[in-house]
Design a protein around this motif. Sequence first.
Motif, mmCIF file in Angstrom:
data_model
loop_
_atom_site.group_PDB
_atom_site.id
_atom_site.type_symbol
_atom_site.label_atom_id
_atom_site.label_comp_id
_atom_site.label_asym_id
_atom_site.label_seq_id
_atom_site.Cartn_x
_atom_site.Cartn_y
_atom_site.Cartn_z
ATOM 1 N N GLY A 106 1.131 -4.399 3.213
ATOM 2 C CA GLY A 106 -0.212 -4.480 2.637
ATOM 3 C C GLY A 106 -0.494 -5.628 1.697
ATOM 4 O O GLY A 106 -1.654 -5.931 1.424
ATOM 5 N N GLN A 151 0.807 -1.227 0.000
ATOM 6 C CA GLN A 151 0.000 0.000 0.000
ATOM 7 C C GLN A 151 0.836 1.271 0.000
ATOM 8 O O GLN A 151 0.328 2.352 -0.303
ATOM 9 C CB GLN A 151 -0.965 0.001 1.184
ATOM 10 N N GLY A 156 0.116 3.820 4.421
ATOM 11 C CA GLY A 156 -0.750 3.140 3.468
ATOM 12 C C GLY A 156 -2.184 3.627 3.602
ATOM 13 O O GLY A 156 -2.437 4.726 4.106
#
Length: 744
Positions: free
Chosen positions: A651, A228, A664
């Motif tokens: 992520g 992310q 993120g």
Amino acid sequence: MKKLFSVLLVLTLLATSGCATAPVQKDVSSSLPVSSAVSSQETAVSSSSQPAEQAVADGNMIKNGDFGKLRDWFTYEMDGSSDSALADGELEVSIKSVGTVEHGVQIYQDIPAVDQGCKYSLSFDAHATAARTADIRIQMNGGDYKGYLDQEVTITTEKKHYDLELTMADPSDPAPRFAINLGKFEKDAELGAHKVYFDNISLKLVDSSGKTSSGVSKVKTMLINVNQLGYRANDKKVAVFSGEDTKFEVIDTKTNKSVFTGDITGAVENSTTGETNRYGDFSSITTSGTYLIKTAKLGESFPFTVDDKVYDTALKEALNMFYCQRCGTKLSGDKAGAWAHEACHTQAATIFGTDKKLDVSGGWHDAGDYGRYTVASAKAAADLMLAWQLNPASMANPAASSIPGVIDEVRYNLEWMLKMQDTASGGVYHKVTNAVFEKEVMPDKVTDALIVSPISSSATGDFAAVMAMASGIYKPYDAKFASKCLAAAEKAWKYVKANPQQYFKNPEGIVTGEYGDTNTADELYWAACELFKATGKAEYNDYVKEACKSAVPEGLGWQSVGTYGSYAYLTAEKADKDIANTIKAALVKSSDALLTRAKADGYGISIATDYVWGSNMLVANNAIQLLITDKLSPNSGYRETAENHLHYLLGRNSVSYCFVTGLGTQYPTNPHHRPSLATGKTIPGMLVGGPNSALEDPYAKAVLKDLPPAKCYADNSQSYSTNEVDIYWNSPLVFLLSYYAKAY
Ligand SMILES: [Ca+2]
Ligand SMILES: [Ca+2]
Ligand SMILES: [Zn+2]
């Protein structure tokens, strides 16, 4: 690497039931600050799906409320004293001392969900040998122990029936606790020894017509997962899909236009997540920008950035966490922000079992609690020093002062460790903590007595290793400090060589983290390797040679530390060729095994099925091992696989979380971390423990039941076994980020 955490005081199981080590209650003081970290957020399981065995036929949410048995009831004693038994079908609590606070004595049991908008009726019978106050509570089981129902009643010498009511105004809580406080109440006269009796305790849902939907999951689990934060321009970039589709597109989020179309390939049956994983390579996207991945059937990924500096801010924040964990000093607002505080834990500590006082101020608070543990901080310090040794370019000080920031930060903890050494014997004390875990307050508000726990071999071995390592690192900046470290290391070595099996056990009355270790061969190996690197003395070389004869010790954890030693020996100027070859062969073999595991894993990581307490540390440690091995025996597979581990942490995993706070799109917002709970604001840059399939806290037991191992994660402060933070989880993160970042 499981760490028994966050647990409490005196837990007495009223009757034998299976869970003698069940994590328990802390204090339930109503004066605690209200934290924002309430249980409003849930994982994939909605609060209405409760464990089936908790549903009782007659609708009573309390088990054994008629005291036909004592099963299911527990006592918690903050500072009071009591015994409990059955007497004529009632619960008889014989209180010797009420203590000094309302929860000085408490009886409790964990109960099924209470849902927002629902109405509950609570009834019971009670009497006592002396009239007194009791506080009847349905409360959060962790965090700030907020009372959803919090009602004082007077119990008299005459048996009375009580009817109370709760309309749940707070967000639904899937794992609350029923508790009766029987400690000290200001309005009561002095109470000597007395007895209190309870019977027919019943809690029932009477009206669910007002139930709101707030208990429904707010967490987004994506079917397309990426790092992310994102990727550096020339990195390999692969999205992981959960489910089936054939083509994917890369969308530029600024223009909303597709900039790349690719094929979805592969199909890995992933038993740890219950998914079939497929892959899409978009490495050809090298232009800086923000993008997302999209397919016709699987929806979109969270957005991510492509840029060479994508990890730079993360590195800064991950390192700043250590500043925020500093103990014994005032934290400034410019570095600690909302978490600034006055100097904490500055009082002298008492050495356990003696009247002796010791100044052991300083160091880093370990985790969500404020304890300071030698072996834990040794791993953290070693990782940060390794980051400096291996990746100096990204760790240089932006202010261009002569001392790099990371080296300055580590020294803060080393100065504390030096104070933990017994100057007479050279042995090193295992930890300094309160007797029990603290309340959810800022550290400068904790006034409990500090106790230094006994010397241990693991603490002394780690100390010798870290101090020897430091002596080389600090020499160019402060030769005097460097020689002080080396002298302390050699003194600790003498002690641990003579006392290698002084294993640590929590002394009576101390229930903070134990960090026990009954294999100290790896600690002595690490110490000998570092001392050899620092001094070149034959004594240490001989020890290493002997230690490698059966198997080369391994590990980069707080309990297994062999790989730190191996790296030290392999980078020692005077290393013996034969010994080095043995050590290197073992390291390469071990890292090749990690590659094999990673290839078989749906998300490309090497922990196989080890979704244990602090699994994210295992992920990060394995990546460090791969990068260390790559330095000594270059292999692009090591580097690529290590990077996949970082992608997982940031992520690219099956719960769609960037496991570092504040980074993120979807990241932990309710970590089990006292300064974050006390301020209601979460410090950024902290790596949480991550999925733990053993379900080692009541919240996890309630909401993560029946999920695949890699999905057993809950972003809730009550879930200390999946959502705590720790210095030695952040330290391998700092190492990884320093490897990939451009500049600090
Ligand atoms: Ca009864
Ligand atoms: Ca060990
Ligand atoms: Zn402190």
